[in-house]
Design an enzyme around this catalytic site. Structure first.
Site, PDB file in Angstrom:
ATOM      1  N   GLU A  32      14.426   6.031   3.421  1.00 24.03           N
ATOM      2  CA  GLU A  32      13.166   6.767   3.363  1.00 24.03           C
ATOM      3  C   GLU A  32      12.065   5.873   2.772  1.00 24.03           C
ATOM      4  OE1 GLU A  32      13.047   9.405   4.931  1.00 24.03           O
ATOM      5  OE2 GLU A  32      14.787  10.701   4.633  1.00 24.03           O
ATOM      6  N   ASN A  60       8.401   9.720   9.522  1.00 23.97           N
ATOM      7  CA  ASN A  60       7.829   9.131   8.300  1.00 23.97           C
ATOM      8  C   ASN A  60       8.098   7.627   8.217  1.00 23.97           C
ATOM      9  OD1 ASN A  60      10.532   9.009   7.719  1.00 23.97           O
ATOM     10  ND2 ASN A  60      10.438  10.184   5.821  1.00 23.97           N
ATOM     11  N   ASP A  71      24.574   5.582   9.458  1.00 27.49           N
ATOM     12  CA  ASP A  71      24.524   6.532   8.352  1.00 27.49           C
ATOM     13  C   ASP A  71      25.376   7.765   8.604  1.00 27.49           C
ATOM     14  OD1 ASP A  71      22.896   7.455  10.397  1.00 27.49           O
ATOM     15  OD2 ASP A  71      21.034   7.170   9.294  1.00 27.49           O
ATOM     16  N   HIS A  97      11.084   6.149   8.576  1.00 28.24           N
ATOM     17  CA  HIS A  97      12.403   5.717   8.072  1.00 28.24           C
ATOM     18  C   HIS A  97      13.229   5.054   9.167  1.00 28.24           C
ATOM     19  CE1 HIS A  97      14.457   9.906   8.880  1.00 28.24           C
ATOM     20  NE2 HIS A  97      14.697   9.084   9.884  1.00 28.24           N
TER      21      HIS A  97
HETATM   22  C1  F6R Z   1      20.131   8.216  12.889  1.00 31.33           C
HETATM   23  C2  F6R Z   1      19.159   7.648  11.968  1.00 31.33           C
HETATM   24  C3  F6R Z   1      17.740   8.100  11.914  1.00 31.33           C
HETATM   25  C4  F6R Z   1      17.162   8.465  13.281  1.00 31.33           C
HETATM   26  C5  F6R Z   1      15.718   8.949  13.131  1.00 31.33           C
HETATM   27  C6  F6R Z   1      15.153   9.412  14.453  1.00 31.33           C
HETATM   28  O1  F6R Z   1      21.391   7.609  12.724  1.00 31.33           O
HETATM   29  O2  F6R Z   1      19.513   6.812  11.209  1.00 31.33           O
HETATM   30  O3  F6R Z   1      16.962   7.090  11.336  1.00 31.33           O
HETATM   31  O4  F6R Z   1      17.237   7.360  14.114  1.00 31.33           O
HETATM   32  O5  F6R Z   1      15.658   9.991  12.218  1.00 31.33           O
HETATM   33  O6  F6R Z   1      15.849  10.552  14.856  1.00 31.33           O
HETATM   34  P1  F6R Z   1      15.635  11.160  16.317  1.00 31.33           P
HETATM   35  O7  F6R Z   1      16.104  10.145  17.278  1.00 31.33           O
HETATM   36  O8  F6R Z   1      16.494  12.403  16.347  1.00 31.33           O
HETATM   37  O9  F6R Z   1      14.182  11.455  16.446  1.00 31.33           O
END
Ligand code: F6R
Length: 244
Positions: free
Chosen positions: A142, A135, A67, A137
């Protein structure tokens, strides 16, 4: 889903990097699906170390990232393109032409989404690295994103904007939109590894592994994939039944 619980972040990163490096050792032309965020940084550090020690080469590897924020150019320090160069690509022998990240420029977003999904058809991930949002995701999919979604533009949830604001000067600077691989694009990976650490991930991890498969928890879809390994520390695993 195979679950490996480790003592701490350090051990989680070690186990995860062994799994990812094995994919590259088995196939030097492997396609790696990569994530940003804090969870995989230790894993990437270990891959850099293996490269520096001469035990791993990325010369023929391709990557596809999950992303990117909409509206940040690739040199913005909080863009995921910048993150990937800074945290991994600039420190290994990968050809930057073989690295792919959704573009995130605010123009022709629909067309960009279509092109990224097309690219993923040709570059099917041999392994997809995932973190998980508090959450539930995955990528920026989401809660209530359809399981059959392809690359699309998302409006970020309040909780995600709040979680990610720690990396910006203020919460107002956090982009409100992102472009992300869809859940179907993620599920198409041959193998998936999820890394999760910290107590704030414990609820999401429990729902992903033991909850009902439901679009209200995007990560729960991983229960339907035949080759997923979760590597998490004890804090993130604290609410799993297997811990009791
Ligand atoms: C990042 C992504 C997100 C993260 C998630 C966890 O490319 O797609 O889904 O993997 O938000 O983020 P961290 O590792 O910072 O807790």
């Amino acid at each position: 889903m195979k679950v490996i619980v480790t003592k701490d972040y350090h051990e989680m990163s070690k186990v995860a990097s062994e799994i990812v490096s094995q994919v590259v050792l088995d196939n030097p032309h492997a396609v790696l699906g990569l994530a940003t965020g804090s969870s995989p940084i230790g894993l990437y550090n270990n891959l850099i170390e293996m490269y520096e020690q001469g035990t791993l080469s990325f010369a023929n590897v391709s990557t596809v990232n999950l992303d990117e924020y909409v509206g940040l150019n690739k040199d913005h320090p909080q863009s995921y393109a910048y993150f990937m160069r800074n945290i991994l690509f600039d420190h290994i022998d990968i050809d930057l032409n073989n690295t792919h990240i959704p573009c995130g420029s605010a123009e022709n977003l629909d067309e960009q989404c279509k092109q990224y999904s097309e690219l993923l058809k040709n570059l099917r991930q041999d392994i997809q690295v995932l973190g998980i949002g508090s959450n539930g995701h995955i990528g920026f999919n989401e809660p209530n994103t359809p399981f059959d979604s392809q690359t699309h533009v998302v409006q970020l949830a309040e909780s995600t904007i709040k979680d990610n604001s720690r990396l910006f000067n203020s919460i107002d600077e956090v982009p409100t939109q992102a472009i992300t691989m869809g859940i179907a694009n993620i599920m198409n990976a041959r193998k998936i590894i999820v890394v999760a650490n910290g107590a704030n991930k414990a609820d999401a991890v429990q729902k992903m592994v033991e909850g009902q498969v439901s679009e209200s928890c995007p990560a729960s879809v991983l229960q339907r994939h035949s080759d997923v390994v979760l590597v998490c520390d004890e804090l993130a695993a604290a609410k799993l039944q297997l811990q009791k």
